[in-house]
Design an enzyme around this catalytic site. Sequence first.
Site, mmCIF file in Angstrom:
data_model
loop_
_atom_site.group_PDB
_atom_site.id
_atom_site.type_symbol
_atom_site.label_atom_id
_atom_site.label_comp_id
_atom_site.label_asym_id
_atom_site.label_seq_id
_atom_site.Cartn_x
_atom_site.Cartn_y
_atom_site.Cartn_z
ATOM 1 N N ASP A 192 47.663 47.210 28.573
ATOM 2 C CA ASP A 192 47.091 48.198 29.497
ATOM 3 C C ASP A 192 47.628 48.079 30.934
ATOM 4 O O ASP A 192 47.430 47.049 31.589
ATOM 5 C CB ASP A 192 45.564 48.052 29.546
ATOM 6 C CG ASP A 192 44.902 48.029 28.182
ATOM 7 O OD1 ASP A 192 45.507 47.539 27.212
ATOM 8 O OD2 ASP A 192 43.747 48.489 28.091
ATOM 9 N N GLU B 43 46.220 53.421 29.446
ATOM 10 C CA GLU B 43 44.893 54.036 29.622
ATOM 11 C C GLU B 43 44.259 53.790 30.987
ATOM 12 O O GLU B 43 43.325 54.493 31.361
ATOM 13 C CB GLU B 43 43.933 53.565 28.520
ATOM 14 C CG GLU B 43 43.501 52.120 28.666
ATOM 15 C CD GLU B 43 42.071 51.857 28.190
ATOM 16 O OE1 GLU B 43 41.438 52.765 27.641
ATOM 17 O OE2 GLU B 43 41.603 50.733 28.394
ATOM 18 N N ASN B 44 44.755 52.784 31.735
ATOM 19 C CA ASN B 44 44.173 52.492 33.051
ATOM 20 C C ASN B 44 45.177 52.690 34.184
ATOM 21 O O ASN B 44 44.981 52.185 35.295
ATOM 22 C CB ASN B 44 43.661 51.043 33.108
ATOM 23 C CG ASN B 44 42.725 50.700 31.973
ATOM 24 O OD1 ASN B 44 43.099 49.963 31.053
ATOM 25 N ND2 ASN B 44 41.531 51.247 32.006
ATOM 26 N N ASN C 190 39.732 54.053 25.281
ATOM 27 C CA ASN C 190 38.469 54.692 25.669
ATOM 28 C C ASN C 190 38.559 55.446 26.996
ATOM 29 O O ASN C 190 37.724 56.290 27.285
ATOM 30 C CB ASN C 190 37.342 53.655 25.736
ATOM 31 C CG ASN C 190 37.667 52.489 26.637
ATOM 32 O OD1 ASN C 190 38.703 51.842 26.484
ATOM 33 N ND2 ASN C 190 36.796 52.209 27.579
ATOM 34 N N HIS C 191 39.588 55.127 27.804
ATOM 35 C CA HIS C 191 39.764 55.853 29.073
ATOM 36 C C HIS C 191 40.697 57.065 28.937
ATOM 37 O O HIS C 191 41.139 57.621 29.952
ATOM 38 C CB HIS C 191 40.299 54.904 30.154
ATOM 39 C CG HIS C 191 39.292 53.891 30.599
ATOM 40 N ND1 HIS C 191 38.183 54.213 31.350
ATOM 41 C CD2 HIS C 191 39.197 52.552 30.353
ATOM 42 C CE1 HIS C 191 37.464 53.117 31.574
ATOM 43 N NE2 HIS C 191 38.056 52.104 30.972
ATOM 44 N N HIS D 264 42.643 49.363 19.838
ATOM 45 C CA HIS D 264 41.965 49.261 21.125
ATOM 46 C C HIS D 264 40.497 48.952 20.864
ATOM 47 O O HIS D 264 39.725 49.827 20.484
ATOM 48 C CB HIS D 264 42.132 50.609 21.850
ATOM 49 C CG HIS D 264 41.861 50.537 23.308
ATOM 50 N ND1 HIS D 264 42.790 50.055 24.199
ATOM 51 C CD2 HIS D 264 40.764 50.866 24.031
ATOM 52 C CE1 HIS D 264 42.284 50.117 25.421
ATOM 53 N NE2 HIS D 264 41.058 50.599 25.348
ATOM 54 N N HIS E 164 42.627 46.511 25.277
ATOM 55 C CA HIS E 164 41.312 46.871 25.855
ATOM 56 C C HIS E 164 40.658 45.738 26.623
ATOM 57 O O HIS E 164 40.011 45.991 27.630
ATOM 58 C CB HIS E 164 40.344 47.411 24.801
ATOM 59 C CG HIS E 164 38.964 47.709 25.334
ATOM 60 N ND1 HIS E 164 38.727 48.735 26.229
ATOM 61 C CD2 HIS E 164 37.747 47.111 25.117
ATOM 62 C CE1 HIS E 164 37.421 48.766 26.510
ATOM 63 N NE2 HIS E 164 36.816 47.794 25.863
ATOM 64 N N HIS F 95 42.126 43.223 28.151
ATOM 65 C CA HIS F 95 42.961 42.955 29.330
ATOM 66 C C HIS F 95 43.340 41.496 29.526
ATOM 67 O O HIS F 95 44.052 41.178 30.475
ATOM 68 C CB HIS F 95 42.297 43.488 30.617
ATOM 69 C CG HIS F 95 42.246 44.983 30.690
ATOM 70 N ND1 HIS F 95 41.970 45.659 31.858
ATOM 71 C CD2 HIS F 95 42.444 45.936 29.757
ATOM 72 C CE1 HIS F 95 41.982 46.972 31.638
ATOM 73 N NE2 HIS F 95 42.262 47.162 30.354
HETATM 74 FE FE LIG Z 1 42.190 49.014 29.315
HETATM 75 FE FE LIG Z 2 39.915 50.271 27.089
#
Ligand SMILES: [Fe+2]
Ligand SMILES: [Fe+2]
Length: 272
Positions: free
Chosen positions: A8, A39-40, A67-68, A153, A178, A180
Amino acid sequence: MRLLFIGDIVGRAGRAVLLDNLPKLRDAWSLDCVIVNGENAAGGFGLTEALCNDILDAGADCVTLGNHAWDQKEALVFIERQDRLLRPLNYPPGTAGRGAYLYEARGGARVLVMNAMGRIFMDPLDDPFAGVDRALTDCPLGSGCDAIVLDFHAETTSEKMAMGHFCDGRASLVIGTHTHVPTADAQLLPGGTAYQTDAGMCGDFDSVIGMSKAEPIQRFTRRISQGRFAPAEGPATLCGVAVETVDRTGLAKMIAPVRLGGRLNEAKPAWP
Ligand SMILES: [Fe+2]
Ligand SMILES: [Fe+2]
């Protein structure tokens, strides 16, 4: 085939370490296919089209989400025209974009990339195991494609390990994202699938999973939000895994953790 998966990207610091390193790594390590979880990337929350293009231009073949995925609402639109961007395949039918795609890697090899999301301590999506099983059945490793990478994830280590073993012998790499934080369990599973529970992030590790420390600590200690989460902006570490596959089967013969820059101890593959 040589694959690189990068975890990520968190905010500006994560983008910087990726853009600084990926073009060099692509050549120096003779990488055939690079997959990046984005995603981030946009201030910690989601991905914009401009940032997605920056990651692809730096040498990624494919960007995955989690999820983001929809934190930046424009993603719902541009994912429809960007087949190099994947969102989890177990969103409900009718969700924008796609969760699996067959890419042509450097040299013409076919790489199936899948993105799926766990359900433990996460949004209650469709069954990721059933969705991944269908994708693996539709495009079998060896006959349907030359390599298969699953970005799973998920929050819990147990759900990720179960997915790794569920895919063992049918995928080249199952890599968790996810949480991190890179886990120390890179391994070849008995059936020949490379696995690591979490790839870790591209972000500043002087943080709480990539975010500036003060607000998360405040929320844990006082249970009161005093502001927004914002990515930490110190020097970032690039985290991921490097994998080498066997040409005939597409299974893995080597997995090595990658950690470059920032605060974590350096790790690199010992390519022959
Ligand atoms: Fe993430
Ligand atoms: Fe995530």
